[in-house]
Enzyme design. Structure first.
Site, PDB file in Angstrom:
ATOM      1  N   ARG A  16       8.100  45.275  44.190  1.00  0.00           N
ATOM      2  CA  ARG A  16       8.881  46.372  44.979  1.00  0.00           C
ATOM      3  C   ARG A  16       9.155  46.195  46.449  1.00  0.00           C
ATOM      4  O   ARG A  16       9.792  46.614  46.924  1.00  0.00           O
ATOM      5  CB  ARG A  16       8.147  47.675  44.885  1.00  0.00           C
ATOM      6  CG  ARG A  16       8.005  48.491  43.662  1.00  0.00           C
ATOM      7  CD  ARG A  16       6.859  49.601  43.607  1.00  0.00           C
ATOM      8  NE  ARG A  16       5.434  48.980  43.519  1.00  0.00           N
ATOM      9  CZ  ARG A  16       4.391  49.690  43.362  1.00  0.00           C
ATOM     10  NH1 ARG A  16       4.594  51.090  43.268  1.00  0.00           N
ATOM     11  NH2 ARG A  16       3.280  49.255  42.988  1.00  0.00           N
ATOM     12  N   TYR A 334      14.070  33.978  82.129  1.00  0.00           N
ATOM     13  CA  TYR A 334      13.397  33.495  81.053  1.00  0.00           C
ATOM     14  C   TYR A 334      12.386  32.512  81.732  1.00  0.00           C
ATOM     15  O   TYR A 334      12.524  31.556  82.240  1.00  0.00           O
ATOM     16  CB  TYR A 334      14.223  32.765  80.261  1.00  0.00           C
ATOM     17  CG  TYR A 334      13.334  32.055  79.079  1.00  0.00           C
ATOM     18  CD1 TYR A 334      12.529  32.671  78.343  1.00  0.00           C
ATOM     19  CD2 TYR A 334      13.460  30.700  79.018  1.00  0.00           C
ATOM     20  CE1 TYR A 334      11.779  31.854  77.395  1.00  0.00           C
ATOM     21  CE2 TYR A 334      12.383  29.774  78.120  1.00  0.00           C
ATOM     22  CZ  TYR A 334      11.653  30.685  77.553  1.00  0.00           C
ATOM     23  OH  TYR A 334      10.742  30.133  76.469  1.00  0.00           O
TER      24      TYR A 334
HETATM   25  C1  UD1 Z   1      -2.952  52.075  43.130  1.00  0.00           C
HETATM   26  C2  UD1 Z   1      -3.545  52.897  42.298  1.00  0.00           C
HETATM   27  C3  UD1 Z   1      -2.994  54.511  42.642  1.00  0.00           C
HETATM   28  C4  UD1 Z   1      -3.242  54.801  44.265  1.00  0.00           C
HETATM   29  C5  UD1 Z   1      -2.631  53.590  44.980  1.00  0.00           C
HETATM   30  C6  UD1 Z   1      -2.800  53.842  46.331  1.00  0.00           C
HETATM   31  C7  UD1 Z   1      -4.262  51.965  40.127  1.00  0.00           C
HETATM   32  C8  UD1 Z   1      -3.972  51.896  38.883  1.00  0.00           C
HETATM   33  N1  UD1 Z   1      -3.430  52.751  40.621  1.00  0.00           N
HETATM   34  O1  UD1 Z   1      -1.416  51.956  42.738  1.00  0.00           O
HETATM   35  O2  UD1 Z   1      -3.971  55.324  41.805  1.00  0.00           O
HETATM   36  O3  UD1 Z   1      -2.734  56.024  44.461  1.00  0.00           O
HETATM   37  O4  UD1 Z   1      -3.099  52.283  44.518  1.00  0.00           O
HETATM   38  O5  UD1 Z   1      -2.261  52.836  47.134  1.00  0.00           O
HETATM   39  O6  UD1 Z   1      -5.081  51.257  40.744  1.00  0.00           O
HETATM   40  N2  UD1 Z   1      -3.302  44.267  42.609  1.00  0.00           N
HETATM   41  C9  UD1 Z   1      -4.231  42.899  42.115  1.00  0.00           C
HETATM   42  N3  UD1 Z   1      -4.188  42.425  40.864  1.00  0.00           N
HETATM   43  C10 UD1 Z   1      -3.304  42.980  40.006  1.00  0.00           C
HETATM   44  C11 UD1 Z   1      -2.822  44.253  40.340  1.00  0.00           C
HETATM   45  C12 UD1 Z   1      -2.772  44.576  41.524  1.00  0.00           C
HETATM   46  O7  UD1 Z   1      -4.830  42.153  42.968  1.00  0.00           O
HETATM   47  O8  UD1 Z   1      -3.468  42.804  38.662  1.00  0.00           O
HETATM   48  C13 UD1 Z   1      -3.512  44.530  44.058  1.00  0.00           C
HETATM   49  C14 UD1 Z   1      -2.291  44.431  44.739  1.00  0.00           C
HETATM   50  O9  UD1 Z   1      -2.043  43.282  45.359  1.00  0.00           O
HETATM   51  C15 UD1 Z   1      -2.437  45.543  45.702  1.00  0.00           C
HETATM   52  C16 UD1 Z   1      -3.611  46.613  45.097  1.00  0.00           C
HETATM   53  O10 UD1 Z   1      -4.011  45.648  44.134  1.00  0.00           O
HETATM   54  O11 UD1 Z   1      -2.939  45.150  47.003  1.00  0.00           O
HETATM   55  C17 UD1 Z   1      -2.669  47.942  44.580  1.00  0.00           C
HETATM   56  O12 UD1 Z   1      -1.767  47.586  43.590  1.00  0.00           O
HETATM   57  P1  UD1 Z   1      -0.469  48.411  43.292  1.00  0.00           P
HETATM   58  O13 UD1 Z   1       0.383  47.598  42.253  1.00  0.00           O
HETATM   59  O14 UD1 Z   1       0.115  48.491  44.801  1.00  0.00           O
HETATM   60  O15 UD1 Z   1      -1.091  49.710  42.908  1.00  0.00           O
HETATM   61  P2  UD1 Z   1      -0.257  51.097  43.323  1.00  0.00           P
HETATM   62  O16 UD1 Z   1       0.839  51.193  42.057  1.00  0.00           O
HETATM   63  O17 UD1 Z   1       0.311  51.315  44.459  1.00  0.00           O
HETATM   64 CA    CA Z   2      -0.035  49.851  46.402  1.00  0.00          CA
END
Ligand code: UD1
Ligand code: CA
Length: 405
Positions: A16, A334
């Site tokens: 995103r 500068y």
């Molecule tokens: C997640 C939570 C959501 C919460 C939100 C808060 C889940 C399923 N959802 O959603 O409930 O409200 O965070 O910010 O957990 N990441 C990994 N490996 C993966 C997928 C993600 O390391 O396979 C890391 C991403 O880099 C990120 C974090 O996990 O830093 C959160 O992932 P993201 O996809 O941003 O989750 P949200 O959709 O924001």
């Molecule tokens: Ca997130």
């Protein structure tokens, strides 16, 4: 004594954000967002910090050289937040309590983590979540409670019913788990959701269904929950962080005339009774002493040191330079890679010509030097103490009386 660990999830692709850089490397007030989360863990004395990396992992790892308290764990395929925690299992021997945080949530406060861990340990829970109630819950997992207020689970936005979308209590992704319990539960998670991912949030639900004690405490201030999934959220979070930085500085005796039109890097240090005028941009490791005056429209860059009683005025850029006590550069200059001694007057429009097309060179100006307006200082250059340079002079080493070593 059982140790505590933190797992910071930072392997995601950040679809995103529309970016080639790993999301967690984007800067918030001058530091990668991940660095803020790591520091919050350090501030509460976590024994072992695991950072889960995947997408462009080398970029993330290289951003933290020599930080021996960090363990980078690779998640080869980004199969969801639950899977990201699962891959950490072999690295948690001897740890009983495990915090789980996301690398895209830099606003997390150490006090929240402390409350979360204390509640978790004293309640002998299998899992504890810190939740927040926010005006606009769009995009976050919703906290589902029964009519008694007991936690039932977390439902992701994409999987919410119309009624669940109306819930304003959300999951900021600040969790604390008992180690054995979370891995038992993660082993049962299935990717039964719209994204076909292994959700950490499902592991929470499974713990509850298995009769384990899981508590959700509403302990997070609304300005702490924002996490970064888009460029818009990056700007929003940076603004909240900037307010915190300025608050800290004002509380230590710095005047910021117009906070919303001033930008100060997290790494900047500013002394008491210094005044920062509007439209000033301070970026990088900048050190400003007491009783200085900076701006309006000043640009201070990495490596700038202003001792006490220094004046940097309108449209003046300073980079990697020191101005000693009492030095003044009031207008349109500068100043790069230079040292200006005590009480130097830098006349309007003075420029350090620090780059010869190939290399950068330094300019050294002694104490009590008067540089007339429009001086061009061609580096490398040494100007002896007490010298007066007439306005409009192009100053070269050895060619002008008072210059050269
Ligand atoms: C997640 C939570 C959501 C919460 C939100 C808060 C889940 C399923 N959802 O959603 O409930 O409200 O965070 O910010 O957990 N990441 C990994 N490996 C993966 C997928 C993600 O390391 O396979 C890391 C991403 O880099 C990120 C974090 O996990 O830093 C959160 O992932 P993201 O996809 O941003 O989750 P949200 O959709 O924001
Ligand atoms: Ca997130």
């Amino acid at each position: 004594m059982p140790k505590t660990a933190a797992i910071i999830l930072a392997a995601g692709k950040s679809t995103r954000m529309i970016t080639d850089l790993p999301k967690v490397m984007h800067e918030v007030c001058g530091r990668p967002m991940l660095a803020w989360v790591i520091d919050a863990c350090r501030a509460v004395g976590i024994d072992r910090i695991l950072v889960v990396v995947g997408y462009h992992k080398e970029v993330v790892i290289n951003a933290f050289p020599g930080q021996r308290d960090l363990v980078f764990v690779e998640q080869v395929e980004q199969k969801g937040t639950g899977n990201a925690v699962s891959v950490c299992q072999p690295h948690l021997d001897g740890c009983e309590t495990v915090l789980v945080l996301c690398g895209d949530g830099p606003l997390v406060r150490p006090t929240t983590l402390k409350t979360l861990m204390e509640t978790h340990v004293s309640g002998h829970s299998a899992g504890t979540l810190a939740t927040a109630v926010v005006k606009d819950p769009t995009g976050y997992g919703r906290i589902i409670r029964d009519s008694y207020g007991n936690l039932q689970g977390i439902v992701e936005q994409a999987d919410c019913t119309v009624a669940q979308k109306e819930i304003h209590e959300i999951n900021p992704s600040y969790y604390c788990f008992q180690r054995a319990a979370i891995f038992e539960s993660l082993a049962k998670v299935q990717p039964n959701n719209i994204k076909k991912e292994y959700y950490l949030t499902d592991a929470v639900k499974i713990l509850i269904e298995d009769g384990r004690r899981v508590v959700a405490i509403s302990a997070v201030e609304p300005d702490e929950v924002y996490s970064i999934n888009s460029r818009q959220q990056l700007a929003q979070v940076s603004q909240v962080m900037e307010q915190r930085i300025q608050d800290r500085l004002m509380s230590s005796g710095v005047t910021i005339v117009d906070p919303s039109n001033t930008w100060i890097d997290a790494r900047a240090e500013i002394g008491k009774d210094t005044i920062i005028y509007p439209f000033t941009y301070i970026h990088g490791r900048v050190k400003i002493g007491r009783n200085c005056s900076v701006g309006p429209f000043a640009y201070l860059r990495d490596g700038t040191v202003l001792e006490d009683d220094v004046v940097i005025g309108v449209f003046t850029e300073v980079k990697n330079s020191t101005l000693c006590s009492g030095a003044r550069a009031r207008h349109h200059s500068y100043l790069g890679d230079a040292t200006f001694g005590k009480n130097v007057n830098v006349g309007t429009g003075t420029i350090t010509a620090n780059f010869d097309g190939k290399e950068i060179h330094r300019t050294e100006v002694g104490d009590n030097v008067y540089l007339g307006s429009g001086s061009i200082l061609i580096a490398p250059l040494h100007v002896k103490s007490g010298v007066q340079i007439a306005p409009g002079t192009v100053v070269e080493d050895g060619e002008t009386p008072g210059t050269g070593k």
